[in-house]
Scaffold this active site. Structure first.
Site, PDB file in Angstrom:
ATOM      1  N   HIS A 114       0.773  -1.361   0.052  1.00  0.00           N
ATOM      2  CA  HIS A 114      -0.020   0.085  -0.226  1.00  0.00           C
ATOM      3  C   HIS A 114       0.817   1.415  -0.027  1.00  0.00           C
ATOM      4  O   HIS A 114       1.921   1.198   0.432  1.00  0.00           O
ATOM      5  CB  HIS A 114      -1.082  -0.096   1.295  1.00  0.00           C
ATOM      6  CG  HIS A 114      -0.257   0.307   2.537  1.00  0.00           C
ATOM      7  ND1 HIS A 114       0.374  -0.775   2.936  1.00  0.00           N
ATOM      8  CD2 HIS A 114       0.092   1.357   3.234  1.00  0.00           C
ATOM      9  CE1 HIS A 114       1.106  -0.587   4.344  1.00  0.00           C
ATOM     10  NE2 HIS A 114       0.666   0.738   4.348  1.00  0.00           N
ATOM     11  N   ASP A 116       0.508   5.087   1.713  1.00  0.00           N
ATOM     12  CA  ASP A 116      -0.240   5.499   3.028  1.00  0.00           C
ATOM     13  C   ASP A 116      -1.439   6.451   2.785  1.00  0.00           C
ATOM     14  O   ASP A 116      -1.367   7.391   1.835  1.00  0.00           O
ATOM     15  CB  ASP A 116       0.844   6.119   3.913  1.00  0.00           C
ATOM     16  CG  ASP A 116       1.659   5.175   4.514  1.00  0.00           C
ATOM     17  OD1 ASP A 116       1.363   3.882   5.011  1.00  0.00           O
ATOM     18  OD2 ASP A 116       2.762   5.639   5.017  1.00  0.00           O
ATOM     19  N   HIS A 267       4.587   0.305   0.082  1.00  0.00           N
ATOM     20  CA  HIS A 267       5.512  -0.779   0.769  1.00  0.00           C
ATOM     21  C   HIS A 267       4.805  -1.797   1.427  1.00  0.00           C
ATOM     22  O   HIS A 267       3.379  -1.622   1.346  1.00  0.00           O
ATOM     23  CB  HIS A 267       5.876   0.589   1.971  1.00  0.00           C
ATOM     24  CG  HIS A 267       5.180   1.093   2.761  1.00  0.00           C
ATOM     25  ND1 HIS A 267       4.409   2.422   2.324  1.00  0.00           N
ATOM     26  CD2 HIS A 267       4.624   1.032   4.004  1.00  0.00           C
ATOM     27  CE1 HIS A 267       3.727   2.993   3.213  1.00  0.00           C
ATOM     28  NE2 HIS A 267       3.559   2.141   4.120  1.00  0.00           N
ATOM     29  N   ARG A 284       6.646   7.403  13.086  1.00  0.00           N
ATOM     30  CA  ARG A 284       6.391   8.180  11.640  1.00  0.00           C
ATOM     31  C   ARG A 284       6.052   9.762  11.723  1.00  0.00           C
ATOM     32  O   ARG A 284       5.193  10.026  12.419  1.00  0.00           O
ATOM     33  CB  ARG A 284       5.684   7.609  10.794  1.00  0.00           C
ATOM     34  CG  ARG A 284       5.401   7.525   9.349  1.00  0.00           C
ATOM     35  CD  ARG A 284       4.540   6.848   8.768  1.00  0.00           C
ATOM     36  NE  ARG A 284       3.158   7.597   8.552  1.00  0.00           N
ATOM     37  CZ  ARG A 284       1.955   6.896   8.315  1.00  0.00           C
ATOM     38  NH1 ARG A 284       1.613   5.673   8.078  1.00  0.00           N
ATOM     39  NH2 ARG A 284       0.932   7.502   8.260  1.00  0.00           N
TER      40      ARG A 284
HETATM   41 FE   LIG Z   1       2.129   2.071   5.628  1.00  0.00          FE
END
Ligand SMILES: [Fe+2]
Length: 331
Positions: A114, A116, A267, A284
């Site tokens: 996917h 994000d 990713h 993140r």
């Molecule tokens: Fe992700």
């Protein structure tokens, strides 16, 4: 001039950047060098860095505005831009068995690749992930180059997909089977629909390259097609983006920081740890993105939900606060 070196890590995607301490403010030339490496290699890794929430946030801000941590997860105190990825924490909040079962169902019919948050009208431009706690083995992250995936298609098929648009939906999960829901989280997702129609081929705003902007976690169907047409074509495209020749696999180590372009890559988070009792904690920060544009110059269309920006996206209480005391059941 900058002392920065960019060492490719695989044939079509990924590079390791050396010669820069990213915990310190960068000069314009350093920022340009890193941005150019990112545009060319789509994902870059820095090794042996020393970041905390504040310096990671400061590093990210040099490349654009940051989003609020995550639309559906609460950020750490005093660090609203941080999204902490820690499956043991999710399991503790929601119930371990239910969370593991939901993950196994969610991934049963798709390969997990996917970009994000593509159900937003303006999906993130990129993201920067740092490792804090790592297992002794396992837990690698893989990336794939969506520009290479597009370029690998035949010319007639490129022309065909250039015209298509697809619906991306939070919770879509290309599993083809009913999923058990983790009660509180599912309720929050259901109450806050996120749906957008994006061009299947997206033109990158920096490079002008065309990327195959679909993924089996969020892309639900092709707009205007019959279910069987949509399913067969998307199934083929999902296979194409996952071809090994377009990918790179990064092994994390203490001090590793990965920066990816979310417009040109997918990713896949590690799936080799679910059966192990190990901890893995990463943090993140996410760069606000623009509205995608197709080869015909047409922008994406918001169907449901707001834009993704620096403010919390949804005003309802976070699921993990609301359901902290609740014992999990699979419905
Ligand atoms: Fe992700």
């Amino acid at each position: 001039m900058t002392g920065i070196t960019v060492n490719p890590a695989a044939g079509r995607i990924g590079a390791e950047i050396e010669g820069v301490d990213i915990s310190r403010p960068l000069d314009a030339e350093q920022i340009r060098t890193i941005q150019q490496a990112l545009d060319e290699w789509k994902v870059v890794i820095f090794r042996n860095q020393r970041l905390d929430h504040a310096t990671q946030t400061a590093f990210g801000r040099q490349f654009g505005e940051l989003t609020y941590g995550h639309p559906h997860h609460e950020p750490p105190k005093d660090a609203p831009e941080i999204y902490t990825i820690q499956h043991r924490r999710f399991e503790k909040q929601l119930g371990g068995d239910a969370t593991r079962k939901q993950r196994s169902y969610a991934y049963a019919g798709n390969n997990g690749w996917h970009s994000d948050l593509t159900p937003f009208i303006n999906p993130p431009a990129g993201a920067i992930l740092r490792a804090e706690v790592l297992p002794n083995y396992g837990g690698d992250t893989q990336y794939t180059n969506l520009v290479a995936a597009y370029e690998g298609l035949s010319e007639p098929f490129k022309k065909f997909v250039d015209t298509l648009r697809a619906e991306h939906r939070y919770g879509a999960n290309w599993s083809g089977m009913p999923q058990p829901s983790v009660a509180g989280f599912q309720k929050r997702v259901d109450e806050n629909s996120l749906v957008a129609h994006h061009p299947i081929v997206r033109v990158h705003p920096h490079t002008g390259e065309k990327a195959l902007f679909v993924n089996p976690i969020y892309t639900d169907h092709i707009v205007g097609m019959s279910p069987i047409e949509s399913r067969l074509i998307l199934g083929y495209l999902f296979d194409e983006i996952a071809r090994p020749e377009y990918t790179v696999r990064f092994r994390w180590a203490p001090g590793s920081v990965i920066f990816w372009d979310n417009r040109a890559t997918c990713h896949i988070p590690p799936r080799d740890l679910d059966h192990l009792d190990v901890e893995r904690v990463l943090h993140r920060v996410t760069l606000v993105g623009e509205v995608p544009v197709g080869p015909d110059g047409r922008e994406s269309e918001a169907i449901e939900g707001p834009r993704l920006g620096s403010e919390p996206v949804f005003t309802s209480t976070f699921f993990d606060r609301r359901d902290r005391a609740a014992k999990e059941t699979v419905s």
